[in-house]
Motif scaffolding. Structure first.
Motif, PDB file in Angstrom:
ATOM      1  N   LEU A   1       0.829  -1.209   0.000  1.00 47.38           N
ATOM      2  CA  LEU A   1       0.000   0.000   0.000  1.00 47.38           C
ATOM      3  C   LEU A   1       0.862   1.258   0.000  1.00 47.38           C
ATOM      4  O   LEU A   1       0.579   2.216  -0.726  1.00 47.38           O
ATOM      5  CB  LEU A   1      -0.929  -0.004   1.215  1.00 47.38           C
ATOM      6  N   VAL A   2       1.925   1.261   0.792  1.00 39.57           N
ATOM      7  CA  VAL A   2       2.806   2.432   0.852  1.00 39.57           C
ATOM      8  C   VAL A   2       3.437   2.698  -0.510  1.00 39.57           C
ATOM      9  O   VAL A   2       3.584   3.861  -0.929  1.00 39.57           O
ATOM     10  CB  VAL A   2       3.898   2.219   1.922  1.00 39.57           C
ATOM     11  N   LEU A   3       3.785   1.647  -1.227  1.00 41.19           N
ATOM     12  CA  LEU A   3       4.470   1.807  -2.510  1.00 41.19           C
ATOM     13  C   LEU A   3       3.515   2.086  -3.666  1.00 41.19           C
ATOM     14  O   LEU A   3       3.928   2.671  -4.672  1.00 41.19           O
ATOM     15  CB  LEU A   3       5.299   0.556  -2.815  1.00 41.19           C
ATOM     16  N   THR A   4       2.272   1.643  -3.538  1.00 38.56           N
ATOM     17  CA  THR A   4       1.352   1.767  -4.688  1.00 38.56           C
ATOM     18  C   THR A   4       0.313   2.868  -4.538  1.00 38.56           C
ATOM     19  O   THR A   4      -0.191   3.376  -5.541  1.00 38.56           O
ATOM     20  CB  THR A   4       0.623   0.434  -4.935  1.00 38.56           C
ATOM     21  N   LEU A   5      -0.029   3.246  -3.316  1.00 36.46           N
ATOM     22  CA  LEU A   5      -1.087   4.246  -3.135  1.00 36.46           C
ATOM     23  C   LEU A   5      -0.769   5.582  -3.805  1.00 36.46           C
ATOM     24  O   LEU A   5      -1.664   6.188  -4.417  1.00 36.46           O
ATOM     25  CB  LEU A   5      -1.375   4.451  -1.645  1.00 36.46           C
ATOM     26  N   PRO A   6       0.474   6.091  -3.710  1.00 38.94           N
ATOM     27  CA  PRO A   6       0.740   7.364  -4.413  1.00 38.94           C
ATOM     28  C   PRO A   6       0.491   7.278  -5.914  1.00 38.94           C
ATOM     29  O   PRO A   6      -0.067   8.204  -6.510  1.00 38.94           O
ATOM     30  CB  PRO A   6       2.226   7.616  -4.108  1.00 38.94           C
ATOM     31  N   VAL A   7       0.895   6.161  -6.520  1.00 35.25           N
ATOM     32  CA  VAL A   7       0.685   5.993  -7.963  1.00 35.25           C
ATOM     33  C   VAL A   7      -0.798   5.902  -8.280  1.00 35.25           C
ATOM     34  O   VAL A   7      -1.292   6.535  -9.229  1.00 35.25           O
ATOM     35  CB  VAL A   7       1.429   4.746  -8.478  1.00 35.25           C
ATOM     36  N   LEU A   8      -1.530   5.110  -7.499  1.00 33.09           N
ATOM     37  CA  LEU A   8      -2.968   4.961  -7.739  1.00 33.09           C
ATOM     38  C   LEU A   8      -3.702   6.287  -7.551  1.00 33.09           C
ATOM     39  O   LEU A   8      -4.623   6.614  -8.309  1.00 33.09           O
ATOM     40  CB  LEU A   8      -3.544   3.895  -6.795  1.00 33.09           C
TER      41      LEU A   8
ATOM     42  N   GLY B   1      -6.495  10.384 -10.238  1.00 36.85           N
ATOM     43  CA  GLY B   1      -6.686  11.832 -10.199  1.00 36.85           C
ATOM     44  C   GLY B   1      -6.481  12.489 -11.540  1.00 36.85           C
ATOM     45  O   GLY B   1      -6.555  13.721 -11.644  1.00 36.85           O
ATOM     46  N   GLY B   2      -6.220  11.702 -12.560  1.00 31.17           N
ATOM     47  CA  GLY B   2      -6.086  12.241 -13.900  1.00 31.17           C
ATOM     48  C   GLY B   2      -4.735  12.858 -14.194  1.00 31.17           C
ATOM     49  O   GLY B   2      -4.611  13.689 -15.098  1.00 31.17           O
ATOM     50  N   THR B   3      -3.711  12.474 -13.446  1.00 30.05           N
ATOM     51  CA  THR B   3      -2.368  13.005 -13.685  1.00 30.05           C
ATOM     52  C   THR B   3      -1.844  12.515 -15.032  1.00 30.05           C
ATOM     53  O   THR B   3      -1.977  11.338 -15.361  1.00 30.05           O
ATOM     54  CB  THR B   3      -1.408  12.553 -12.564  1.00 30.05           C
ATOM     55  N   PRO B   4      -1.255  13.380 -15.839  1.00 27.39           N
ATOM     56  CA  PRO B   4      -0.711  12.939 -17.141  1.00 27.39           C
ATOM     57  C   PRO B   4       0.442  11.957 -16.962  1.00 27.39           C
ATOM     58  O   PRO B   4       1.018  11.824 -15.882  1.00 27.39           O
ATOM     59  CB  PRO B   4      -0.241  14.254 -17.780  1.00 27.39           C
ATOM     60  N   VAL B   5       0.772  11.297 -18.077  1.00 27.26           N
ATOM     61  CA  VAL B   5       1.796  10.257 -18.047  1.00 27.26           C
ATOM     62  C   VAL B   5       3.135  10.807 -17.559  1.00 27.26           C
ATOM     63  O   VAL B   5       3.856  10.161 -16.780  1.00 27.26           O
ATOM     64  CB  VAL B   5       1.960   9.629 -19.449  1.00 27.26           C
ATOM     65  N   GLY B   6       3.483  11.991 -17.980  1.00 25.18           N
ATOM     66  CA  GLY B   6       4.755  12.577 -17.555  1.00 25.18           C
ATOM     67  C   GLY B   6       4.832  12.736 -16.046  1.00 25.18           C
ATOM     68  O   GLY B   6       5.866  12.471 -15.425  1.00 25.18           O
ATOM     69  N   GLY B   7       3.740  13.150 -15.432  1.00 27.59           N
ATOM     70  CA  GLY B   7       3.712  13.295 -13.982  1.00 27.59           C
ATOM     71  C   GLY B   7       3.818  11.954 -13.280  1.00 27.59           C
ATOM     72  O   GLY B   7       4.469  11.840 -12.229  1.00 27.59           O
TER      73      GLY B   7
ATOM     74  N   VAL C   1       5.394   9.322 -14.400  1.00 25.31           N
ATOM     75  CA  VAL C   1       6.773   8.844 -14.522  1.00 25.31           C
ATOM     76  C   VAL C   1       7.653   9.484 -13.451  1.00 25.31           C
ATOM     77  O   VAL C   1       8.510   8.830 -12.848  1.00 25.31           O
ATOM     78  CB  VAL C   1       7.322   9.146 -15.932  1.00 25.31           C
ATOM     79  N   LEU C   2       7.433  10.764 -13.195  1.00 28.36           N
ATOM     80  CA  LEU C   2       8.224  11.460 -12.183  1.00 28.36           C
ATOM     81  C   LEU C   2       8.014  10.887 -10.790  1.00 28.36           C
ATOM     82  O   LEU C   2       8.895  10.985  -9.930  1.00 28.36           O
ATOM     83  CB  LEU C   2       7.877  12.958 -12.193  1.00 28.36           C
ATOM     84  N   VAL C   3       6.852  10.280 -10.555  1.00 32.53           N
ATOM     85  CA  VAL C   3       6.570   9.671  -9.258  1.00 32.53           C
ATOM     86  C   VAL C   3       7.025   8.216  -9.220  1.00 32.53           C
ATOM     87  O   VAL C   3       7.577   7.748  -8.214  1.00 32.53           O
ATOM     88  CB  VAL C   3       5.064   9.765  -8.937  1.00 32.53           C
ATOM     89  N   VAL C   4       6.820   7.499 -10.321  1.00 34.87           N
ATOM     90  CA  VAL C   4       7.114   6.069 -10.352  1.00 34.87           C
ATOM     91  C   VAL C   4       8.610   5.797 -10.244  1.00 34.87           C
ATOM     92  O   VAL C   4       9.040   4.892  -9.509  1.00 34.87           O
ATOM     93  CB  VAL C   4       6.546   5.432 -11.642  1.00 34.87           C
ATOM     94  N   ILE C   5       9.432   6.566 -10.920  1.00 29.15           N
ATOM     95  CA  ILE C   5      10.877   6.308 -10.917  1.00 29.15           C
ATOM     96  C   ILE C   5      11.463   6.398  -9.499  1.00 29.15           C
ATOM     97  O   ILE C   5      12.187   5.482  -9.062  1.00 29.15           O
ATOM     98  CB  ILE C   5      11.604   7.261 -11.888  1.00 29.15           C
ATOM     99  N   PRO C   6      11.178   7.468  -8.736  1.00 31.14           N
ATOM    100  CA  PRO C   6      11.701   7.473  -7.343  1.00 31.14           C
ATOM    101  C   PRO C   6      11.133   6.332  -6.501  1.00 31.14           C
ATOM    102  O   PRO C   6      11.840   5.789  -5.637  1.00 31.14           O
ATOM    103  CB  PRO C   6      11.242   8.835  -6.805  1.00 31.14           C
TER     104      PRO C   6
END
Length: 343
Positions: free
Chosen positions: A144-151, A156-162, A164-169
């Motif tokens: 949950l800690v690792l996936t909730l921010p991405v979900l 929330g309709g964040t574009p793909v570029g946004g 990627v900026l979250v997933v990589i870290p």
């Protein structure tokens, strides 16, 4: 300076030899069955789905809808997929639940040297369930800690570029977090489980008890983690090589029988991919899969036994009240005393 984490290696080796030798087929079989669930060995079988000969138009690559059976609808395919996934999840959870109970069965067996399965499994069912829930809770919390921010960003309709900026870290964060989780789960198995047995405690109480021991003997347990990591890596390689060699030998009769049946089917004019061929070769495949499980469990069994003794000897050497293997310790380093033979 004498390191207890090093001295425990010799004690574990002697105790393992005392339990496994002289060879007793029934004892080895029971230990191998326990090791299959405890050791985390899984044998995966993969195979590509063969072409059944149904013609597919070469233009678009799509199968005409009219050629599909009436029950093959998107809704039914979705239901079947969800059902299959649910069955797989239940099987995986069931495997790990049984493995949690078998951890207690293994400790009971190596301590008493009377290897049984059914009776201790029934007796330790409640404790195994508690350990299973505790470990599942840890895994779920980390997921949950690792996936909730991405979900949250995804819905929330964040574009793909946004994203990627979250997933990589998060990927870089996930590596040490998952390594830490793996270490915590392993230490729970190695020390919390025997503490629950030694002092008749539940999980959280045993965790607090073990943490107090860790704090007083931090250097010993730090060395234990390092030693176990390197020995575990080396043992994994050795077990893998031995299992592959034994499976190669075990596969020979299956290849001979399968080849003979293929020749017989061809001579009789029966297609190999017919219903009869599918049943016959399916049975052979299942038997080989079971053989793979059995060989893997048997090869890893001495390693699983050794590491269980290793953790028990270290825990007992740093805290006498948690010493389940005190009867194995001898002042003159003579072999551990023999226990009763399995009934």
């Amino acid at each position: 300076m004498s390191w207890k984490a090093i001295d425990a290696l010799d004690d574990a080796r002697d105790a393992t030899a005392s339990l496994l030798l002289p060879f007793d087929a029934e004892r080895w079989a029971r230990l191998a069955f326990i090791a299959f669930f405890v050791g985390g060995f899984g044998s995966g079988g993969g195979g590509g789905a063969g072409n059944t000969g149904t013609s597919v138009p070469s233009g678009t690559g799509d199968v005409p809808v009219d050629s599909l059976p009436e029950f093959v609808t998107p809704e039914n395919v979705f239901i079947a997929t969800v059902g299959l996934l649910a069955v797989i999840v239940l099987l995986v959870l069931g495997f790990f639940f049984v493995g949690s109970v078998m951890q207690f069965v293994l400790v009971d067996g190596v301590v008493s040297k009377d290897i049984r399965i059914r009776k201790p499994f029934r007796e330790r069912l409640g404790l195994g369930l508690r350990v299973f829930v505790f470990k599942a809770g840890l895994v779920l919390a980390v997921v949950l800690v690792l996936t909730l921010p991405v979900l949250a960003l995804l819905f929330g309709g964040t574009p793909v570029g946004g994203l990627v900026l979250v997933v990589i870290p998060l990927i870089f964060l996930a590596i040490p977090v998952l390594l830490l989780l793996s270490a915590v789960l392993q230490l729970t198995t190695d020390f919390v489980v025997p503490t629950m047995i030694a002092e008749d405690r539940y999980v959280l109480s045993s965790v607090r008890r073990v943490l107090s021991v860790f704090r007083s003997e931090l250097a010993e347990f730090g060395l234990y983690v390092v030693v176990r990591l390197f020995l575990g890596f080396a043992a994994s390689i050795a077990v893998g090589i031995a299992a592959l060699l034994l499976l190669f030998v075990a596969a020979i009769p299956f290849v001979i029988v399968g080849g003979g049946l293929a020749i017989a089917f061809s001579a009789a004019g029966v297609p190999l991919f017919s219903l009869a061929g599918g049943v016959v070769f399916g049975i052979i495949g299942v038997l080989f899969l079971l053989t793979t499980f059995a060989v893997s469990a048997l090869v890893q069994m001495p390693v699983v036994t050794f590491f269980r003794y290793y953790s028990l000897f270290l825990l007992g050497s740093v805290d006498e009240s948690l010493d389940l293997v005190s009867s194995f310790r001898t002042d003159d380093d003579s072999p551990a005393p023999e226990g009763p033979t399995p009934a």
